[in-house]
Every structure is written in C-alpha cells, then in structure tokens.
Design a protein around this motif. Structure first.
Motif, PDB file in Angstrom:
ATOM      1  N   SER A  31       2.347   1.562  -3.599  1.00 14.92           N
ATOM      2  CA  SER A  31       1.452   1.609  -4.767  1.00 14.92           C
ATOM      3  C   SER A  31       1.455   2.996  -5.401  1.00 14.92           C
ATOM      4  CB  SER A  31       0.028   1.210  -4.363  1.00 14.92           C
ATOM      5  OG  SER A  31      -0.498   2.115  -3.413  1.00 14.92           O
ATOM      6  N   CYS A  63       0.834  -1.209   0.000  1.00 17.02           N
ATOM      7  CA  CYS A  63       0.000   0.000   0.000  1.00 17.02           C
ATOM      8  C   CYS A  63       0.864   1.254   0.000  1.00 17.02           C
ATOM      9  CB  CYS A  63      -0.927  -0.008   1.212  1.00 17.02           C
ATOM     10  SG  CYS A  63      -2.174  -1.307   1.167  1.00 17.02           S
ATOM     11  N   GLY A  82      -3.399   3.000  -1.996  1.00 17.79           N
ATOM     12  CA  GLY A  82      -3.362   1.546  -2.093  1.00 17.79           C
ATOM     13  C   GLY A  82      -4.162   0.907  -0.976  1.00 17.79           C
TER      14      GLY A  82
END
Length: 251
Positions: free
Chosen positions: A11, A8, A19
């Motif tokens: 991302s 996350c 994310g």
C-alpha cells in the motif's frame, strides 16, 4: 492472510503512510493455536477486543476508492519503480508531457531496454525469482507449483525459488510441492532475501532480464545492471516455463 499482508506491504507504493486490514474471522482462524497467540480465557478476551477495532459502519473518510480484483489482469513493470506498471496485455505507455517526468521515464526505459508502445509479452527472460517477504509465502509456492506441474523449466532460464521463511520451507515439503517443483526442473533454495536485493551470490548479471516476485525494481536492485520486471507468481511461473514473458491465462 498472506494476501492481506502483501496488500499492506505494498500500500505504501500507492502513496499510503501505512496499510491495514480490519481483523475478522479469517484473522482469528489464522492466529488461533499459533505459538505466540493467547489461549483459553485470554484468547476469548483478545478476540473480544479485536472485534472492536474495525471502523464503525458510519465512519466517514476523506476519500474512498474501490477496486474489483476481478477487473485487474496480471500486472508487470516496464520501468525502474513499482509504479511503472501495466497490464500484461498492455503496451509500454507513451512518455508523459511533463518535462521532468518525461526525463525520468526515458531514463527508465533506456535502462530496461524497452521502447514506448512495445509489448512486454514475448520478451526473452534470463532469470526468474520467486521469493521475498512479499511473495515468498506458501500461497505463492502453491500458485507457482500449480502452473509448472507436468511441465519443464525452459533450458535458457535460471530460476531461483526462495521461501520467505523456514516455516514456509517446511510447509512446501509437507504439501509435497517440492516434489512437483523438482519434477519440473526447479530447485528450492534456502530461505532468505536472496535475489530480492542481490544478497550473497544471488545476483542477476548486468543486462540480463529477470522476472521477479519481489516488491522493488530500481536500478541495480538485483545486481549491477540487472533489469527487473516485477510480476506475480503465476506470471513468474509462465516465464520460467516458456522462456519469455507470458500471460499465464493464455497457456
């Protein structure tokens, strides 16, 4: 969960606005019994609600891209942003055709001291940094320790091992990882940001090459003139042991 948090976190480097990973049993097991997690009836109600959050099975997206992690070899960066990455066995790519992109590419290579078509394997390493909010978690220290166990840190390498939090530092001690690392010639520093962004005196000297598990490698990130190669904990461990950028799968 630590790996999901890193996904996350990073991302955004692939162009995402944010994310997310849908909650599942792994999530619930991770949260159960933690200091600020609900308990008793409130826990049951929370889990029941969390189970409603994943996308419906028939949800439609503008685009779906699937990656098989088994097909991705250890990655390293050759330039001055996280997008300038290659598989560790791949050569530095050739300059792009676009004039603006080529100018940026050539500037990055000049700063890093690398050449088109050159292999990063075998490049001499001066510093290794294991840490940051991205890769200073307990899983990262487990990975690093599993590689260096029974070996010795290369005498030419300065290694900074920095837990991402005091909780991680306590876990390192509880699991005996600190003993493994000490026997291999490493010292664990106090938790914090450290060389991730050249905090306090934790700066890589100008011209020196650092293999870092952080998530940023722009010019001067780890100190004025410092050259940063981003990598995962296994690659960082291999570099710390061998003194050069090394594929951990081969040694």
């Amino acid at each position: 969960m630590e790996q999901r948090m890193t996904l996350c976190n990073l991302s955004i480097e692939m162009g995402a606005r944010g994310g997310m990973v849908a909650p599942d049993q792994t999530t619930f097991d991770y949260l159960r019994g933690r200091e600020f997690a609900p308990s008793g009836k409130e826990w049951d109600e929370a889990v029941a609600y969390w189970r409603t959050l994943p996308s419906d099975d028939d949800a439609v997206y503008d685009c779906e891209v699937r990656f098989d992690a088994a097909d991705i070899e250890p990655r390293v960066t050759y330039g001055t942003n996280p997008g300038m990455g290659i598989g560790i066995s791949e050569p530095v790519p050739l300059a792009p055709d676009d004039a603006a992109a080529r100018l940026s590419f050539e500037k990055a290579l000049a700063y890093m001291g690398f050449c088109q078509g050159e292999s990063l394997e075998g490049q001499k390493v001066d510093y290794v940094f294991l840490g940051s909010c991205t890769n200073g978690r307990i899983e990262d220290f487990r990975a690093f320790a599993s590689y260096v166990k029974g070996r010795r840190k290369h005498s030419d390498v300065t290694a900074w091992l920095v837990p991402g939090s005091w909780k991680v530092r306590r876990q390192i001690a509880e699991e005996g990882l600190d003993k493994v690392l000490e026997e291999a010639g490493f010292e664990i520093r106090q938790p914090g940001c450290s060389a991730c962004l050249a905090m306090n005196d934790d700066k890589v000297p100008a011209g020196c090459l650092s293999v870092s598990t952080s998530n940023r490698n722009f010019e001067g990130r780890q100190g004025p003139g410092a050259r940063t190669v981003l990598a995962g904990p296994f690659v960082a461990a291999a570099a710390a042991i061998h003194g050069v950028i090394t594929d951990p799968r081969k040694s």
